[in-house]
Scaffold this motif. Structure first.
Motif, PDB file in Angstrom:
ATOM      1  N   ILE A  93       0.843  -1.194   0.000  1.00 50.20           N
ATOM      2  CA  ILE A  93       0.000   0.000   0.000  1.00 50.20           C
ATOM      3  C   ILE A  93       0.879   1.245   0.000  1.00 50.20           C
ATOM      4  CG2 ILE A  93      -1.674   1.304   1.362  1.00 50.20           C
ATOM      5  CD1 ILE A  93      -2.857  -1.436   2.222  1.00 50.20           C
ATOM      6  N   LEU A  94       1.945   1.229   0.790  1.00 48.27           N
ATOM      7  CA  LEU A  94       2.864   2.363   0.851  1.00 48.27           C
ATOM      8  C   LEU A  94       3.590   2.569  -0.483  1.00 48.27           C
ATOM      9  CD1 LEU A  94       3.682   4.419   2.971  1.00 48.27           C
ATOM     10  CD2 LEU A  94       5.554   2.918   3.613  1.00 48.27           C
ATOM     11  N   SER A  95       4.044   1.489  -1.111  1.00 48.40           N
ATOM     12  CA  SER A  95       4.752   1.629  -2.388  1.00 48.40           C
ATOM     13  C   SER A  95       3.820   2.107  -3.498  1.00 48.40           C
ATOM     14  CB  SER A  95       5.443   0.324  -2.787  1.00 48.40           C
ATOM     15  OG  SER A  95       4.505  -0.655  -3.183  1.00 48.40           O
ATOM     16  N   LEU A  96       2.547   1.755  -3.405  1.00 47.72           N
ATOM     17  CA  LEU A  96       1.581   2.247  -4.389  1.00 47.72           C
ATOM     18  C   LEU A  96       1.474   3.768  -4.295  1.00 47.72           C
ATOM     19  CD1 LEU A  96      -0.637   1.917  -6.508  1.00 47.72           C
ATOM     20  CD2 LEU A  96      -2.226   1.486  -4.646  1.00 47.72           C
ATOM     21  N   GLY A  97       1.358   4.288  -3.082  1.00 49.63           N
ATOM     22  CA  GLY A  97       1.305   5.735  -2.901  1.00 49.63           C
ATOM     23  C   GLY A  97       2.561   6.420  -3.399  1.00 49.63           C
ATOM     24  N   ARG A  98       3.713   5.822  -3.086  1.00 51.97           N
ATOM     25  CA  ARG A  98       4.986   6.384  -3.540  1.00 51.97           C
ATOM     26  C   ARG A  98       5.090   6.365  -5.066  1.00 51.97           C
ATOM     27  NH1 ARG A  98       9.772   4.680  -5.063  1.00 51.97           N
ATOM     28  NH2 ARG A  98       9.327   2.495  -4.665  1.00 51.97           N
ATOM     29  N   SER A  99       4.685   5.267  -5.682  1.00 48.39           N
ATOM     30  CA  SER A  99       4.726   5.166  -7.147  1.00 48.39           C
ATOM     31  C   SER A  99       3.840   6.209  -7.811  1.00 48.39           C
ATOM     32  CB  SER A  99       4.280   3.782  -7.601  1.00 48.39           C
ATOM     33  OG  SER A  99       5.176   2.809  -7.172  1.00 48.39           O
ATOM     34  N   LEU A 100       2.679   6.431  -7.230  1.00 50.87           N
ATOM     35  CA  LEU A 100       1.784   7.450  -7.784  1.00 50.87           C
ATOM     36  C   LEU A 100       2.402   8.843  -7.673  1.00 50.87           C
ATOM     37  CD1 LEU A 100      -1.606   6.087  -6.438  1.00 50.87           C
ATOM     38  CD2 LEU A 100      -0.910   6.208  -8.839  1.00 50.87           C
ATOM     39  N   LEU A 101       3.099   9.119  -6.575  1.00 50.88           N
ATOM     40  CA  LEU A 101       3.787  10.401  -6.435  1.00 50.88           C
ATOM     41  C   LEU A 101       4.900  10.542  -7.472  1.00 50.88           C
ATOM     42  CD1 LEU A 101       4.075  10.807  -2.569  1.00 50.88           C
ATOM     43  CD2 LEU A 101       2.707  12.202  -4.123  1.00 50.88           C
ATOM     44  N   VAL A 102       5.698   9.485  -7.662  1.00 49.76           N
ATOM     45  CA  VAL A 102       6.789   9.504  -8.640  1.00 49.76           C
ATOM     46  C   VAL A 102       6.247   9.721 -10.051  1.00 49.76           C
ATOM     47  CG1 VAL A 102       8.559   8.056  -9.739  1.00 49.76           C
ATOM     48  CG2 VAL A 102       8.382   8.145  -7.249  1.00 49.76           C
ATOM     49  N   ASP A 103       5.106   9.102 -10.346  1.00 48.10           N
ATOM     50  CA  ASP A 103       4.477   9.245 -11.667  1.00 48.10           C
ATOM     51  C   ASP A 103       3.674  10.533 -11.796  1.00 48.10           C
ATOM     52  OD1 ASP A 103       5.569   6.822 -12.357  1.00 48.10           O
ATOM     53  OD2 ASP A 103       3.721   5.683 -12.023  1.00 48.10           O
ATOM     54  N   GLU A 104       3.713  11.368 -10.766  1.00 45.35           N
ATOM     55  CA  GLU A 104       3.012  12.650 -10.741  1.00 45.35           C
ATOM     56  C   GLU A 104       1.500  12.518 -10.904  1.00 45.35           C
ATOM     57  OE1 GLU A 104       4.951  15.351 -13.409  1.00 45.35           O
ATOM     58  OE2 GLU A 104       6.815  15.288 -12.267  1.00 45.35           O
ATOM     59  N   GLU A 105       0.967  11.443 -10.381  1.00 46.15           N
ATOM     60  CA  GLU A 105      -0.484  11.236 -10.316  1.00 46.15           C
ATOM     61  C   GLU A 105      -0.942  11.783  -8.972  1.00 46.15           C
ATOM     62  OE1 GLU A 105      -2.518  10.185 -12.573  1.00 46.15           O
ATOM     63  OE2 GLU A 105      -1.122   9.385 -14.057  1.00 46.15           O
ATOM     64  N   TRP A 106      -0.962  13.110  -8.860  1.00 43.38           N
ATOM     65  CA  TRP A 106      -1.151  13.781  -7.582  1.00 43.38           C
ATOM     66  C   TRP A 106      -2.481  13.447  -6.917  1.00 43.38           C
ATOM     67  CZ3 TRP A 106       3.531  14.882  -6.740  1.00 43.38           C
ATOM     68  CH2 TRP A 106       4.353  15.420  -7.703  1.00 43.38           C
ATOM     69  N   PHE A 107      -3.559  13.478  -7.676  1.00 45.32           N
ATOM     70  CA  PHE A 107      -4.870  13.218  -7.077  1.00 45.32           C
ATOM     71  C   PHE A 107      -4.963  11.795  -6.550  1.00 45.32           C
ATOM     72  CE2 PHE A 107      -9.289  11.756  -7.403  1.00 45.32           C
ATOM     73  CZ  PHE A 107      -9.864  12.610  -6.468  1.00 45.32           C
ATOM     74  N   LEU A 108      -4.580  10.810  -7.373  1.00 46.79           N
ATOM     75  CA  LEU A 108      -4.632   9.417  -6.929  1.00 46.79           C
ATOM     76  C   LEU A 108      -3.699   9.168  -5.744  1.00 46.79           C
ATOM     77  CD1 LEU A 108      -4.813   7.514 -10.336  1.00 46.79           C
ATOM     78  CD2 LEU A 108      -6.647   7.888  -8.680  1.00 46.79           C
ATOM     79  N   ALA A 109      -2.521   9.783  -5.786  1.00 48.81           N
ATOM     80  CA  ALA A 109      -1.578   9.649  -4.665  1.00 48.81           C
ATOM     81  C   ALA A 109      -2.187  10.223  -3.393  1.00 48.81           C
ATOM     82  CB  ALA A 109      -0.263  10.353  -4.992  1.00 48.81           C
ATOM     83  N   LEU A 110      -2.829  11.371  -3.510  1.00 52.06           N
ATOM     84  CA  LEU A 110      -3.466  11.984  -2.343  1.00 52.06           C
ATOM     85  C   LEU A 110      -4.567  11.090  -1.789  1.00 52.06           C
ATOM     86  CD1 LEU A 110      -3.800  14.486  -0.498  1.00 52.06           C
ATOM     87  CD2 LEU A 110      -5.485  15.312  -2.162  1.00 52.06           C
ATOM     88  N   VAL A 111      -5.371  10.507  -2.666  1.00 48.99           N
ATOM     89  CA  VAL A 111      -6.454   9.622  -2.224  1.00 48.99           C
ATOM     90  C   VAL A 111      -5.887   8.393  -1.524  1.00 48.99           C
ATOM     91  CG1 VAL A 111      -8.302   8.095  -3.044  1.00 48.99           C
ATOM     92  CG2 VAL A 111      -8.132  10.424  -3.925  1.00 48.99           C
ATOM     93  N   VAL A 112      -4.908   7.744  -2.136  1.00 48.58           N
ATOM     94  CA  VAL A 112      -4.320   6.534  -1.554  1.00 48.58           C
ATOM     95  C   VAL A 112      -3.641   6.849  -0.226  1.00 48.58           C
ATOM     96  CG1 VAL A 112      -2.487   4.804  -1.848  1.00 48.58           C
ATOM     97  CG2 VAL A 112      -4.064   5.263  -3.721  1.00 48.58           C
ATOM     98  N   LEU A 113      -2.828   7.887  -0.202  1.00 49.31           N
ATOM     99  CA  LEU A 113      -2.105   8.223   1.026  1.00 49.31           C
ATOM    100  C   LEU A 113      -3.049   8.686   2.134  1.00 49.31           C
ATOM    101  CD1 LEU A 113       1.020   9.967  -0.537  1.00 49.31           C
ATOM    102  CD2 LEU A 113       0.903   7.683   0.473  1.00 49.31           C
ATOM    103  N   THR A 114      -4.100   9.386   1.766  1.00 49.11           N
ATOM    104  CA  THR A 114      -5.055   9.854   2.771  1.00 49.11           C
ATOM    105  C   THR A 114      -5.842   8.696   3.362  1.00 49.11           C
ATOM    106  OG1 THR A 114      -5.258  12.020   1.723  1.00 49.11           O
ATOM    107  CG2 THR A 114      -7.057  11.336   3.186  1.00 49.11           C
TER     108      THR A 114
END
Length: 164
Positions: free
Chosen positions: A47-68
Motif C-alpha cells: 500500500i505504501l509503495s503504491l502511494g509512492r509510485s503514484l507520487l513519482v508518476d506525478e499522479e497527484w490526485f490518486l496519490a493523495l487519495v491513496v495516502l489519505t
C-alpha cells in the motif's frame, strides 16, 4: 476544579487496539497485491509503495487519495482511539458525543482499501493477460482494520457509559 477520572480501561479493547496498531505497520509496508502479466512477469505492491509510485508518476490526485485513505485515516483513527482509551474523558455530554462522533467519522473509511484490493483480485482472477492475487500485506491490513473496528465499538460503549 475537580479533575475527572480516566475511563476504566477495558483490557479487551486495549488488546484489540494494540494488535490493530501492530498489524497496521506490516499491512502498509509488506506486499499487498501481486500482479502477473502474461503469466511471466510479476510485480508485488505494498500500500505504501503504491502511494509512492503514484507520487513519482506525478499522479497527484490518486496519490493523495491513496495516502489519505490508506495511511492517514487509519493512523488518525488509531491515534484517536488510543486517546479515547487512556485520556480522561471530556466534561459534558456534548463533548462525549463529539469524541465518539469523530471516531465514527474516521471509521467509515476503514475497509475502503480492503474492498479495492478484493475488487482488483476478483476482476482479474480469470484473465489470461493479467492476474492478481492478495498477499500478506492485504491480510495484515484487513485484520488490523477489523480489530480496530471491534476495539472502536468497545471504546465507544465505555465512553458512553462514562457520560451517564
Amino acid at each position: 476544579m475537580q479533575q475527572r477520572e480516566p475511563i476504566r480501561n477495558d483490557a479487551v479493547a486495549t488488546g484489540l487496539l494494540l494488535l490493530a496498531s501492530v498489524l497496521l505497520i506490516p499491512g502498509l509496508i509488506l506486499p499487498a497485491l501481486e500482479t502477473r502479466h502474461l503469466g511471466l512477469w510479476d510485480d508485488q505492491h505494498s500500500i505504501l509503495s503504491l502511494g509512492r509510485s503514484l507520487l513519482v508518476d506525478e499522479e497527484w490526485f490518486l496519490a493523495l487519495v491513496v495516502l489519505t485513505f490508506s495511511i492517514a485515516v487509519p493512523l488518525a483513527k488509531l491515534s484517536w482511539m488510543w486517546r479515547l482509551q487512556f485520556a480522561p474523558p471530556p466534561s459534558g455530554l456534548k463533548r462525549h458525543e463529539d469524541a465518539i462522533g469523530w471516531l465514527q467519522k474516521l471509521g467509515k473509511w476503514s475497509m475502503a482499501d480492503v474492498l479495492v484490493i478484493a475488487l482488483v483480485v476478483f476482476s482479474l482472477r480469470d484473465s489470461l493477460l493479467l492476474q492478481a492475487r492478495p498477499l500478506i500485506g492485504a491480510y495484515c491490513f484487513a485484520i488490523s482494520t477489523i480489530l480496530a473496528m471491534l476495539a472502536a465499538g468497545r471504546i465507544a460503549t465505555n465512553y458512553r457509559r462514562q457520560a451517564i
